[in-house]
Design a protein around this motif. Structure first.
Motif, PDB file in Angstrom:
ATOM      1  N   ASP A  65       0.829  -1.148   0.170  1.00 54.34           N
ATOM      2  CA  ASP A  65       0.190  -0.044   0.049  1.00 54.34           C
ATOM      3  C   ASP A  65       0.847   1.296   0.108  1.00 54.34           C
ATOM      4  OD1 ASP A  65       0.948  -0.424   2.523  1.00 54.34           O
ATOM      5  OD2 ASP A  65      -0.722  -0.114   3.514  1.00 54.34           O
ATOM      6  N   SER A  66       2.206   1.301  -0.354  1.00 58.85           N
ATOM      7  CA  SER A  66       2.914   2.224  -0.343  1.00 58.85           C
ATOM      8  C   SER A  66       2.975   2.790  -1.851  1.00 58.85           C
ATOM      9  CB  SER A  66       4.629   1.896   0.045  1.00 58.85           C
ATOM     10  OG  SER A  66       4.932   0.894  -0.776  1.00 58.85           O
ATOM     11  N   PRO A  67       3.532   4.138  -1.766  1.00 58.61           N
ATOM     12  CA  PRO A  67       3.636   4.899  -2.940  1.00 58.61           C
ATOM     13  C   PRO A  67       4.893   4.296  -3.808  1.00 58.61           C
ATOM     14  CG  PRO A  67       3.643   6.571  -1.341  1.00 58.61           C
ATOM     15  CD  PRO A  67       3.784   5.172  -0.473  1.00 58.61           C
ATOM     16  N   GLU A  68       5.815   3.502  -3.019  1.00 59.80           N
ATOM     17  CA  GLU A  68       7.053   3.256  -3.974  1.00 59.80           C
ATOM     18  C   GLU A  68       6.398   1.818  -4.872  1.00 59.80           C
ATOM     19  OE1 GLU A  68       9.664   2.111  -0.768  1.00 59.80           O
ATOM     20  OE2 GLU A  68      10.171   4.063  -0.370  1.00 59.80           O
ATOM     21  N   TYR A  69       5.482   1.258  -4.126  1.00 59.26           N
ATOM     22  CA  TYR A  69       4.855  -0.053  -4.548  1.00 59.26           C
ATOM     23  C   TYR A  69       4.151   0.199  -5.751  1.00 59.26           C
ATOM     24  CZ  TYR A  69       2.572  -4.523  -5.105  1.00 59.26           C
ATOM     25  OH  TYR A  69       1.973  -5.825  -5.724  1.00 59.26           O
ATOM     26  N   GLU A  70       3.214   1.450  -5.600  1.00 58.82           N
ATOM     27  CA  GLU A  70       2.766   1.940  -6.875  1.00 58.82           C
ATOM     28  C   GLU A  70       3.546   2.219  -8.051  1.00 58.82           C
ATOM     29  OE1 GLU A  70      -0.199   3.066  -9.654  1.00 58.82           O
ATOM     30  OE2 GLU A  70      -0.700   1.917  -7.648  1.00 58.82           O
ATOM     31  N   VAL A  73       4.585  -0.664  -9.835  1.00 62.30           N
ATOM     32  CA  VAL A  73       3.645  -1.234 -10.816  1.00 62.30           C
ATOM     33  C   VAL A  73       3.652  -0.258 -11.898  1.00 62.30           C
ATOM     34  CG1 VAL A  73       1.020  -1.442 -11.312  1.00 62.30           C
ATOM     35  CG2 VAL A  73       2.067  -2.165  -8.999  1.00 62.30           C
ATOM     36  N   ARG A  74       3.467   1.052 -12.049  1.00 61.42           N
ATOM     37  CA  ARG A  74       3.401   2.053 -13.130  1.00 61.42           C
ATOM     38  C   ARG A  74       4.830   1.845 -14.218  1.00 61.42           C
ATOM     39  NH1 ARG A  74       3.700   7.134 -11.753  1.00 61.42           N
ATOM     40  NH2 ARG A  74       3.995   6.893  -9.792  1.00 61.42           N
ATOM     41  N   ARG A  77       4.532  -1.459 -15.896  1.00 63.75           N
ATOM     42  CA  ARG A  77       3.177  -1.250 -17.012  1.00 63.75           C
ATOM     43  C   ARG A  77       3.885  -0.592 -18.236  1.00 63.75           C
ATOM     44  NH1 ARG A  77      -0.384   1.623 -14.131  1.00 63.75           N
ATOM     45  NH2 ARG A  77      -1.213  -0.414 -13.322  1.00 63.75           N
ATOM     46  N   ALA A  97       5.906  -5.536  -7.441  1.00 66.29           N
ATOM     47  CA  ALA A  97       5.087  -4.370  -8.109  1.00 66.29           C
ATOM     48  C   ALA A  97       5.548  -4.403  -9.631  1.00 66.29           C
ATOM     49  CB  ALA A  97       5.652  -3.259  -7.454  1.00 66.29           C
ATOM     50  N   GLY A 101       2.915  -4.896 -12.774  1.00 70.12           N
ATOM     51  CA  GLY A 101       2.606  -4.144 -13.889  1.00 70.12           C
ATOM     52  C   GLY A 101       2.987  -4.599 -15.129  1.00 70.12           C
TER      53      GLY A 101
END
Length: 229
Positions: A65-70, A73-74, A77, A97, A101
């Motif tokens: 749930d961290s910004p680093e994980y997001e 993913v980005r 992707r 992550a 992605g």
């Protein structure tokens, strides 16, 4: 050829085929050499036809749930959408992550795992996975089959992979290998130390600052590692 006192009892075939009570030979250096060779062969065979790829590194401890994980993913992707396979260490956290992605974007998600004294395993977003016993064999695969690195915030393992890549570029063992550090706040202290200590004391040259880029922008990170590939 052996004669007289040099004649040995038994034959090589006999020693090979006879049942042995001791398995100490499994842990000897000659057998380790064969294991190392087999890992190189397996890795080369699995990844030789991978196509354009980027290695993404980061901490196994990155929370989902961290910004680093997001960000991971980005990045995965965006790399997949640009036509690149994504290679990670195959573990949880930031590695998961990036694999996630890539998979969700329809790209090829690769995990190069490592045998550890605690359970980790390959994350569920890996399409193609290879497990290794030896870190140095695994690191060879990261560099040989990738055109660049994106390095998310991470710990000792991430730093090990980062500095190995920097050393290979600095010494021209690889001639073109873009390295991007993602997260200016996280990597800022390290960059300041390189500039204020290594370079200031003559242990590195100012030109070495050009071996890597630091950014907080996903599109910029992907553009930097994929340009001219």
């Amino acid at each position: 050829m052996r004669r007289r006192g040099q004649v040995q009892s038994g034959t090589t075939d006999q020693r090979l085929l006879d049942t042995q009570d001791s398995t100490d030979w499994l842990h000897g250096d000659p057998w380790r050499v064969m294991r190392i060779q087999s890992e190189f062969v397996e890795g080369f065979g699995a990844l030789a036809e991978l196509g354009p790829a980027i290695s993404v590194f980061g901490s196994a401890r990155t929370a989902i749930d961290s910004p680093e994980y997001e960000a991971g993913v980005r990045i995965g992707r965006t790399l997949a959408e640009a036509g690149f396979a994504v290679i990670t260490g195959g573990g949880p956290g930031a590695m998961e992550a990036a694999n996630r992605g890539a998979l969700e974007a329809g790209g090829l998600s690769v995990g190069l795992g490592i045998e550890l004294p605690f359970e980790q395993g390959l994350n569920r977003y890996v399409d193609m996975g290879v497990n290794f016993r030896y870190f140095f064999v695994r690191k060879t695969m990261f560099v040989k089959y990738a055109q660049g690195f994106v390095v998310l915030p991470g710990g000792f393992g991430t730093l090990d992979e980062l500095f190995e890549a920097l050393t290979l570029v600095q010494t021209k063992k690889v001639t073109r290998f873009p390295i991007v550090l993602f997260g200016t706040a996280y990597w800022g202290g390290l960059v300041d130390w390189v500039r204020g200590t290594l370079i200031a004391e003559g242990k590195a040259s100012r030109a070495d600052l050009e071996l890597f880029h630091v950014t907080d922008d996903v599109d910029e990170a992907v553009a930097l590692v994929t340009k001219e590939v």
